[in-house]
Design a protein around this motif. Sequence first.
Motif, PDB file in Angstrom:
ATOM      1  N   MET A 125       0.839  -1.198   0.000  1.00 11.67           N
ATOM      2  CA  MET A 125       0.000   0.000   0.000  1.00 11.67           C
ATOM      3  C   MET A 125       0.878   1.254   0.000  1.00 11.67           C
ATOM      4  N   THR A 126       0.516   2.222  -0.814  1.00 18.54           N
ATOM      5  CA  THR A 126       1.299   3.439  -0.922  1.00 18.54           C
ATOM      6  C   THR A 126       1.155   4.296   0.331  1.00 18.54           C
ATOM      7  N   ASP A 127       2.270   4.775   0.845  1.00 16.56           N
ATOM      8  CA  ASP A 127       2.265   5.720   1.960  1.00 16.56           C
ATOM      9  C   ASP A 127       2.176   7.110   1.343  1.00 16.56           C
ATOM     10  N   PHE A 128       0.955   7.641   1.209  1.00 19.38           N
ATOM     11  CA  PHE A 128       0.766   8.909   0.511  1.00 19.38           C
ATOM     12  C   PHE A 128       1.384  10.078   1.258  1.00 19.38           C
ATOM     13  N   ALA A 129       1.361  10.050   2.572  1.00 17.90           N
ATOM     14  CA  ALA A 129       1.965  11.135   3.346  1.00 17.90           C
ATOM     15  C   ALA A 129       3.464  11.208   3.072  1.00 17.90           C
ATOM     16  N   ALA A 130       4.110  10.045   3.011  1.00 19.20           N
ATOM     17  CA  ALA A 130       5.542  10.022   2.719  1.00 19.20           C
ATOM     18  C   ALA A 130       5.805  10.471   1.284  1.00 19.20           C
ATOM     19  N   ALA A 131       4.969  10.017   0.342  1.00 21.30           N
ATOM     20  CA  ALA A 131       5.137  10.422  -1.057  1.00 21.30           C
ATOM     21  C   ALA A 131       4.986  11.928  -1.202  1.00 21.30           C
ATOM     22  N   ARG A 132       4.027  12.506  -0.495  1.00 23.16           N
ATOM     23  CA  ARG A 132       3.815  13.953  -0.545  1.00 23.16           C
ATOM     24  C   ARG A 132       5.021  14.691   0.039  1.00 23.16           C
ATOM     25  N   TYR A 133       5.546  14.175   1.128  1.00 21.32           N
ATOM     26  CA  TYR A 133       6.734  14.779   1.751  1.00 21.32           C
ATOM     27  C   TYR A 133       7.905  14.770   0.772  1.00 21.32           C
ATOM     28  N   PHE A 134       8.147  13.629   0.137  1.00 25.54           N
ATOM     29  CA  PHE A 134       9.280  13.538  -0.785  1.00 25.54           C
ATOM     30  C   PHE A 134       9.050  14.374  -2.038  1.00 25.54           C
ATOM     31  N   MET A 135       7.787  14.556  -2.462  1.00 24.76           N
ATOM     32  CA  MET A 135       7.501  15.468  -3.576  1.00 24.76           C
ATOM     33  C   MET A 135       7.951  16.877  -3.217  1.00 24.76           C
ATOM     34  N   VAL A 136       7.571  17.326  -2.043  1.00 22.52           N
ATOM     35  CA  VAL A 136       7.906  18.686  -1.626  1.00 22.52           C
ATOM     36  C   VAL A 136       9.412  18.846  -1.432  1.00 22.52           C
ATOM     37  N   GLU A 137      10.016  17.896  -0.735  1.00 25.67           N
ATOM     38  CA  GLU A 137      11.445  18.017  -0.412  1.00 25.67           C
ATOM     39  C   GLU A 137      12.348  17.694  -1.593  1.00 25.67           C
ATOM     40  N   GLY A 138      11.884  16.850  -2.514  1.00 27.65           N
ATOM     41  CA  GLY A 138      12.734  16.446  -3.621  1.00 27.65           C
ATOM     42  C   GLY A 138      12.467  17.165  -4.925  1.00 27.65           C
ATOM     43  N   GLN A 139      11.211  17.650  -5.127  1.00 25.94           N
ATOM     44  CA  GLN A 139      10.851  18.296  -6.379  1.00 25.94           C
ATOM     45  C   GLN A 139      10.582  19.796  -6.234  1.00 25.94           C
ATOM     46  N   ILE A 140       9.972  20.188  -5.118  1.00 25.40           N
ATOM     47  CA  ILE A 140       9.494  21.560  -4.969  1.00 25.40           C
ATOM     48  C   ILE A 140      10.559  22.487  -4.376  1.00 25.40           C
ATOM     49  N   ARG A 141      10.995  22.196  -3.171  1.00 27.99           N
ATOM     50  CA  ARG A 141      11.954  23.084  -2.514  1.00 27.99           C
ATOM     51  C   ARG A 141      13.270  23.241  -3.282  1.00 27.99           C
ATOM     52  N   PRO A 142      13.848  22.175  -3.878  1.00 29.08           N
ATOM     53  CA  PRO A 142      15.130  22.354  -4.573  1.00 29.08           C
ATOM     54  C   PRO A 142      15.005  23.147  -5.874  1.00 29.08           C
ATOM     55  N   ASN A 143      13.794  23.457  -6.299  1.00 32.53           N
ATOM     56  CA  ASN A 143      13.606  24.137  -7.584  1.00 32.53           C
ATOM     57  C   ASN A 143      13.069  25.549  -7.413  1.00 32.53           C
ATOM     58  N   LYS A 144      13.644  26.264  -6.464  1.00 34.11           N
ATOM     59  CA  LYS A 144      13.420  27.705  -6.291  1.00 34.11           C
ATOM     60  C   LYS A 144      12.007  28.066  -5.847  1.00 34.11           C
ATOM     61  N   VAL A 145      11.279  27.124  -5.261  1.00 26.95           N
ATOM     62  CA  VAL A 145       9.946  27.423  -4.736  1.00 26.95           C
ATOM     63  C   VAL A 145      10.096  27.725  -3.251  1.00 26.95           C
ATOM     64  N   THR A 146       9.929  28.993  -2.885  1.00 26.29           N
ATOM     65  CA  THR A 146      10.169  29.442  -1.515  1.00 26.29           C
ATOM     66  C   THR A 146       8.940  30.058  -0.858  1.00 26.29           C
ATOM     67  N   ASP A 147       7.838  30.188  -1.594  1.00 19.53           N
ATOM     68  CA  ASP A 147       6.608  30.754  -1.041  1.00 19.53           C
ATOM     69  C   ASP A 147       6.074  29.797   0.026  1.00 19.53           C
ATOM     70  N   HIS A 148       6.144  30.205   1.289  1.00 22.35           N
ATOM     71  CA  HIS A 148       5.808  29.279   2.368  1.00 22.35           C
ATOM     72  C   HIS A 148       4.328  28.890   2.358  1.00 22.35           C
ATOM     73  N   ARG A 149       3.434  29.806   1.945  1.00 22.34           N
ATOM     74  CA  ARG A 149       2.017  29.464   1.878  1.00 22.34           C
ATOM     75  C   ARG A 149       1.783  28.367   0.843  1.00 22.34           C
ATOM     76  N   LEU A 150       2.403  28.502  -0.303  1.00 21.69           N
ATOM     77  CA  LEU A 150       2.267  27.507  -1.369  1.00 21.69           C
ATOM     78  C   LEU A 150       2.860  26.169  -0.941  1.00 21.69           C
ATOM     79  N   VAL A 151       4.046  26.198  -0.354  1.00 23.19           N
ATOM     80  CA  VAL A 151       4.688  24.962   0.090  1.00 23.19           C
ATOM     81  C   VAL A 151       3.832  24.269   1.141  1.00 23.19           C
ATOM     82  N   ASP A 152       3.238  25.035   2.034  1.00 22.46           N
ATOM     83  CA  ASP A 152       2.382  24.440   3.064  1.00 22.46           C
ATOM     84  C   ASP A 152       1.175  23.725   2.443  1.00 22.46           C
TER      85      ASP A 152
END
Length: 218
Positions: free
Chosen positions: A1-28
């Motif tokens: 079974m997919t751990d969606f919370a973990a997948a979402r975390y890794f999306m943000v930490e691996g795809q979003i934050r390293p690519n110049k996305v710094t708007d904290h409201r959007l990241v949240d």
Amino acid sequence: MTDFAAARYFMVEGQIRPNKVTDHRLVDVLSELPREAFVPESARGVAYVDDDLPIGKGRFLLEPMVFARMLQAVAVQETDRVLDVGAAGGYSTAVLARLAGSVVGLDCDEDLTAAAAAALAGQGITNAKLVTGPLAEGYAQGAPYDVIVIEGTVPEVPAAIAEQLAEEGRLVAVVQGGRGVGEVRLFQRTGGVVSSRILFEAQPHGLPGFEKKASFVF
């Protein structure tokens, strides 16, 4: 079974934050909103893939990094009225609804609109309206909009959509460039004049109904 919370975390930490996305409201919002709730059951296991995600009927959710950078560029405010063109499964509309005052999610497919409406209701989102109609015409009944987001590659921004942008309004779209490369462009209306600039290159899938006609002249 997919751990969606973990997948979402890794999306943000691996795809979003390293690519110049710094708007904290959007990241949240991206960290909290369950992307898997807005895709068909068969696609939920890959809901956080770092690519355009097919959701059926030849339609896609934008790659998370591209989507996040586009939304950051238009700097959605809590009082903004937003038009989401190509709402598809409703994920983009849901993210925008968490950031803005109100959102109109437009899609050309009635089945996708119905699925999007159900998904938004499932998340308790009440400040978004889903409508069905030709994408290239926008939704003039709700204009003017402070922000317009076009959720896919188009050959140009149609005049009908550009005219729905409010004064000081922002529009972001991926426009097919002359070299065959998609250019993410930020448009803004100032003093009644719409101008644009290129932000970065990306190549999402195209949206239906955007054949070249009645183009807006900048």
